[in-house]
Design an enzyme around this catalytic site. Sequence first.
Site, PDB file in Angstrom:
ATOM      1  N   HIS A   7       0.756  -1.259   0.006  1.00 59.11           N
ATOM      2  CA  HIS A   7      -0.418  -0.159   0.201  1.00 59.11           C
ATOM      3  C   HIS A   7       1.010   1.032  -0.084  1.00 59.11           C
ATOM      4  O   HIS A   7       0.492   2.563   0.891  1.00 59.11           O
ATOM      5  CB  HIS A   7      -0.755  -0.100   1.186  1.00 59.11           C
ATOM      6  CG  HIS A   7      -1.673  -0.886   0.998  1.00 59.11           C
ATOM      7  ND1 HIS A   7      -2.625  -1.401   0.083  1.00 59.11           N
ATOM      8  CD2 HIS A   7      -2.747  -1.931   1.979  1.00 59.11           C
ATOM      9  CE1 HIS A   7      -3.430  -2.322   0.236  1.00 59.11           C
ATOM     10  NE2 HIS A   7      -3.832  -2.369   1.828  1.00 59.11           N
ATOM     11  N   GLU A  23     -11.852  -4.209  -2.984  1.00 58.79           N
ATOM     12  CA  GLU A  23     -10.906  -3.090  -2.838  1.00 58.79           C
ATOM     13  C   GLU A  23     -10.741  -2.485  -4.865  1.00 58.79           C
ATOM     14  O   GLU A  23      -9.832  -3.962  -5.195  1.00 58.79           O
ATOM     15  CB  GLU A  23      -9.030  -2.794  -2.246  1.00 58.79           C
ATOM     16  CG  GLU A  23      -9.219  -2.895  -0.890  1.00 58.79           C
ATOM     17  CD  GLU A  23      -7.969  -3.432  -0.522  1.00 58.79           C
ATOM     18  OE1 GLU A  23      -7.143  -3.418  -0.567  1.00 58.79           O
ATOM     19  OE2 GLU A  23      -8.299  -4.787  -0.268  1.00 58.79           O
ATOM     20  N   HIS A  59      -9.589   2.255   0.725  1.00 59.70           N
ATOM     21  CA  HIS A  59     -10.079   0.420   1.778  1.00 59.70           C
ATOM     22  C   HIS A  59     -10.815   0.793   2.530  1.00 59.70           C
ATOM     23  O   HIS A  59     -10.463   0.429   4.508  1.00 59.70           O
ATOM     24  CB  HIS A  59      -8.453   0.801   2.210  1.00 59.70           C
ATOM     25  CG  HIS A  59      -7.941  -1.174   2.270  1.00 59.70           C
ATOM     26  ND1 HIS A  59      -7.784  -1.369   3.605  1.00 59.70           N
ATOM     27  CD2 HIS A  59      -6.790  -1.660   2.125  1.00 59.70           C
ATOM     28  CE1 HIS A  59      -7.490  -3.127   4.062  1.00 59.70           C
ATOM     29  NE2 HIS A  59      -6.387  -2.906   2.881  1.00 59.70           N
TER      30      HIS A  59
END
Length: 355
Positions: free
Chosen positions: A111, A317, A182
């Site tokens: 991420h 996602e 997220h």
Amino acid sequence: MDIYSLPDYRNFEHKINEKKTHLFILKNRTGMQVAFTDYGARIVSILVPDKFGNLRDVVLGFNSIHEYLQADEQYHGATIGRFANRIANGQFHLDGKKYTLPRNNGSNCLHGGPTGFHSKVWDRRTSFKKKIEFCYVSPDGEEGFPGNLKTTVSYELTEENEIIIKYKAETDKKTVVNLTNHAYFNLDGEGQGDVLNHILHFPSDHFLPIDESQIPLDNEASVDGTAFDFRSPKKISEDIDKDESQLKHGNGYDHTFVNHQPISQVAASAYSPDSGIRLEVFTTEPGIQLYTGNFLTDKDTGKSGRKYSSRSAFCFETQHYPDSPNHPQFPSVVLEPSQILESETIYKFSIKKEI
């Protein structure tokens, strides 16, 4: 059942690295309410009506900026960048040059690294009753990524109970970009136990198998005969504990489903029989990562005062494939200075009528 309300905006007035943080609220005529903070350009709360007419907060999160800063799980509701999901061994090559990234997930960069977009205070560009836009400029070399990258994300709440998320990014140097949101969803309401009763549907007939470090293998795989076949709606609980190596690699579902649906068609959906709330996803992205909260650990206490345990939420996602810079056959995540990245995702909430 809990009576849900939005957090107090005063608990979001704070300073992080000399930048002020705030809470913003969008409302529509049907009673839906969505709260955001500029810390991570993130969704804090989504209050939607259930089949009884009561409002339920269907995303996990916290009641203050302080709790977000102290949380074990850093990604609740956040905009993720520069690169959502994993990059193997924290490295990739672009035009023959090797770029090295921080490793914050075993040997992987996850991420965008430990100080990715989720940890930044974004600038608010616009704010209306039903729309808000955030902007962040990531400097060249931040977390190892090349180029000054200007990113905007806008959230719009419609009268049809849709949250329309639009991403836009521009760079002054060739780079790689993969953006997502997220949000952790529980359609029974955050803090209401696990989501194993939720019924999911993916029209996708392929997913991305992963190795032991959760990096995708080179080829897409058919969902036929696997726990990943959601072409007919089924409960999360039905196959999540099956004796399949892919489920063991992810400790449950933590995989990308290949999306060929145009944004006018549903790419994924979830439904809770208990609340009657249905969530449908529409997106321009080629993949949707289904994550069933397998690594939530009871370390965080959420808005309702309850611990967030394993599988107490799921994520849809929308994104490009994980580790794409190291897989040239995957849809490209390269952004050139002459290009503008644009992406759109819609989360639509409704009440599903019992048949």
